[in-house]
Write a protein that holds these residues in place. Structure first.
Motif, short mmCIF file in Angstrom:
data_model
loop_
_atom_site.label_atom_id
_atom_site.label_comp_id
_atom_site.label_asym_id
_atom_site.label_seq_id
_atom_site.Cartn_x
_atom_site.Cartn_y
_atom_site.Cartn_z
N TYR A 69 -2.91 0.46 -4.17
CA TYR A 69 -2.78 -0.88 -3.59
C TYR A 69 -2.37 -1.83 -4.71
CZ TYR A 69 -4.09 -5.40 -1.60
OH TYR A 69 -4.06 -6.69 -1.15
N CYS B 18 -5.86 2.36 -7.83
CA CYS B 18 -5.56 3.72 -7.37
C CYS B 18 -6.86 4.48 -7.25
CB CYS B 18 -4.62 4.42 -8.36
SG CYS B 18 -4.25 6.14 -7.89
N GLU C 183 -8.39 1.41 6.08
CA GLU C 183 -7.95 2.43 5.12
C GLU C 183 -7.84 1.84 3.71
OE1 GLU C 183 -4.30 3.89 6.66
OE2 GLU C 183 -5.24 5.14 8.19
N LYS D 154 1.12 5.74 -0.56
CA LYS D 154 0.48 7.05 -0.63
C LYS D 154 1.33 7.94 -1.54
CE LYS D 154 -1.14 10.91 2.27
NZ LYS D 154 -1.22 11.43 3.66
N ALA E 280 -9.92 3.05 0.47
CA ALA E 280 -9.22 3.46 -0.75
C ALA E 280 -9.66 2.63 -1.95
CB ALA E 280 -7.71 3.32 -0.55
N TYR F 5 -3.11 10.47 -3.25
CA TYR F 5 -3.84 9.29 -3.72
C TYR F 5 -3.22 8.04 -3.11
CZ TYR F 5 -5.90 12.37 -7.21
OH TYR F 5 -6.57 13.39 -7.82
N PHE F 6 -4.06 7.02 -2.93
CA PHE F 6 -3.61 5.76 -2.36
C PHE F 6 -3.61 4.68 -3.44
CE2 PHE F 6 -5.02 8.04 1.38
CZ PHE F 6 -4.01 7.75 2.29
N ARG G 150 0.86 -1.18 0.00
CA ARG G 150 0.00 0.00 0.00
C ARG G 150 0.89 1.23 0.00
NH1 ARG G 150 -1.53 3.53 3.86
NH2 ARG G 150 -3.55 4.58 3.68
#
Length: 530
Positions: free
Chosen positions: A51, A64, A136, A41, A140, A48-49, A39
């Protein structure tokens, strides 16, 4: 797509931008949350996050929460970072060094190391930290997926595309119930996310679909708040709701439901004055004083003192929507005198308002509760002047046991309606409802086309006049008839005569049309079908 060779499957433009982000240090956080999952940032115009999940170095999941549809520059930047992490030379193996230590000695060494190193503290923190990471990540992922589905709908505007949006939101609701039953803030965050993202398609989405999914979201939102039982938990949730309320209000996002939620748990959180302060600020920076006041009174209905509620009721000239809220409250609490005063003041302040009818009906309801027949009749008469059938029926019912008096009242009503609506569609309906056949016949004589609508009602009272009016209407139309549509209108009049048992007259008119218009073959074809 292999993490070691992903460049071959990314467009040159996205690849360059992603590499720039990676090399410029835009990845502010990169965390390995599972054996093959990361993960990150990314800081750019917005945060934006991302994964990413691997299987044998192949990218199986990549998400994203930016609005870009497809593999974006943020994901590419993370690919570079993950590949670098995977390709690092393994660190020195200390396993052999620790082989001769006893278990307790190892525990003591590990405890000392953790106490000195924040990174280790984070790694070995209680399970709650892991739950937070999972929450989280879920948020996301939900945002990313929802944005892409909404984007697809905005490109196609098809019901199927919006049903995909609905199905995903239902999945989000289910996930929040199953995975975070004891984490109300996570569930509330997910529901708020859905409301915020849906707001952008409210004007374009199919109405019934939008209302259905919105109802499901708010239903779950309220259910989550209903599970808040302790004061500490209620304070935490209330603070979150109020902060998000003010943030969303400034950003013109969905927000009223958030303060409604804080009001819902206000008796547990004891946050009355915090909510009042938030509404005060909201009123100042949005200029939504009327909405703020209505929400303020909703709060008082939950946790206000009798003195606070009375002061609110007796304020001078409350806004229209607040007045309605106050009246409803007073009627519900049987504070009838105050309810009637609010109704009367509203009508006097703005007699032209479209709320006037509502205030009259509310006043009528109060008089019905108190069995004041005279007042009910006065208000019912005024409402009946608008020619609404339900209002006229209500007025008629009030004189059910006094038929002679009803005749006088109904005549007065018709005379007053004639002065303002004698040519309206409603006027004839009123005459029919009141069984004023003489006036209804006179209207049909002045407006011949109306006899088609009222011939059946008038037939028992004026059989000769009805036959004459239908005949005259047919003769007049026949002179202008020039196509099949016109001929069908003539046939409809003849069929109406037959239904009303004017068979001889109908046959005479059929014969007349055949003789008068021998060359109109289409007319003859239609007459043959009668």
């Amino acid at each position: 797509m292999n993490i070691q060779q992903f460049e071959k499957q990314i467009s040159k433009v996205i690849l360059k931008r992603g590499k720039d982000y990676y090399e410029n240090g835009s990845i502010s956080e990169l965390e390995q949350v599972a054996a093959n999952a990361w993960r990150a940032k990314i800081l750019g115009t917005n945060a934006y996050f991302v994964y990413v999940q691997l299987a044998d170095e192949h990218i199986t999941v990549s998400q994203c929460d930016c609005p870009f549809d497809g593999t974006c520059k943020h994901e590419v930047a993370v690919y570079f970072a993950i590949r670098k992490a995977l390709n690092k030379k393994p660190a020195t193996d200390y396993k052999a060094y620790f082989q001769h230590y006893e278990k307790q000695e190892l525990v003591d060494i590990l405890a000392d190391l953790v106490a000195q190193d924040p990174a280790l503290q984070k790694r070995f923190a209680p399970i709650k930290t892991k739950e937070k990471v999972n929450a989280e990540l879920l948020i996301a992922q939900a945002k990313s997926k929802l944005l892409k589905l909404i984007g697809r709908y905005l490109r196609t505007y098809t019901d199927d595309a919006f049903q995909d949006v609905m199905a995903f939101i239902e999945t989000v609701i289910d996930d929040s119930q199953a995975g975070f039953a004891k984490e109300p803030l996570v569930a509330l965050e997910l529901m708020t996310l859905c409301v915020e993202q849906l707001a952008g398609v409210q004007d374009d989405a199919p109405t019934w679909m939008y209302e259905q999914i919105e109802q499901d979201i708010f239903g779950h939102f309220s259910h989550v708040l209903g599970e808040v039982k302790t004061n500490d938990e209620a304070i935490t949730v209330s603070n979150w709701l109020l902060k998000r309320f003010e943030k969303n209000a400034k950003g013109n996002l969905g927000h009223v439901f958030l303060v409604d939620g804080a009001i819902q748990i206000s008796s547990i959180s004891n946050a009355k004055y915090h909510i009042i302060d938030a509404l005060g600020r909201y009123s100042r920076y949005t200029n939504q004083q009327e909405l703020a006041q209505s929400l303020h009174f909703s709060l008082l209905m939950e946790v206000g003192t009798p003195e606070e509620i009375t002061a609110f009721i007796h304020q001078e000239q409350p806004p229209v929507k607040l007045r309605n809220l106050l009246i409803d409250y007073c009627v519900r609490e049987k504070r009838y005198e105050e309810a009637l005063q609010l109704c009367a003041d509203g009508i006097d302040t703005d007699a032209s308002s479209h709320y006037r009818t509502r205030w009259l009906r509310q006043a009528y309801q109060v008089h019905k509760e108190t069995n004041n027949i005279a007042a009910q009749r006065t208000i019912a008469f005024e409402l009946a002047l608008d020619c609404e059938m339900d209002d006229i029926e209500r007025l008629k019912a009030l004189y059910q046991k006094e038929p002679a008096l009803w005749q006088e009242v109904s005549q007065d009503l018709v005379m007053m309606i004639e002065q303002t609506k004698s040519d309206s569609y409603y006027y004839t309906h009123v005459l029919e409802l009141l069984e004023d056949w003489q006036r209804l016949l006179q209207y049909c004589q002045q407006h011949p086309q109306a006899i088609l609508r009222y011939c059946q009602s008038l037939r028992p009272h004026y059989p000769e006049e009805v036959s004459h009016l239908l005949t005259q209407l047919l003769l007049e139309k026949s002179q202008r008839a020039s196509n099949r549509s016109h001929y069908q209108e003539l046939a409809n009049i003849i069929e109406r005569l037959l239904v009303l048992d004017y068979e001889q007259k109908a046959n005479e008119l059929i014969a007349y049309l055949r003789i008068t218009y021998p060359r109109k073959t289409a007319l003859h074809e239609i007459l043959n079908q009668i």
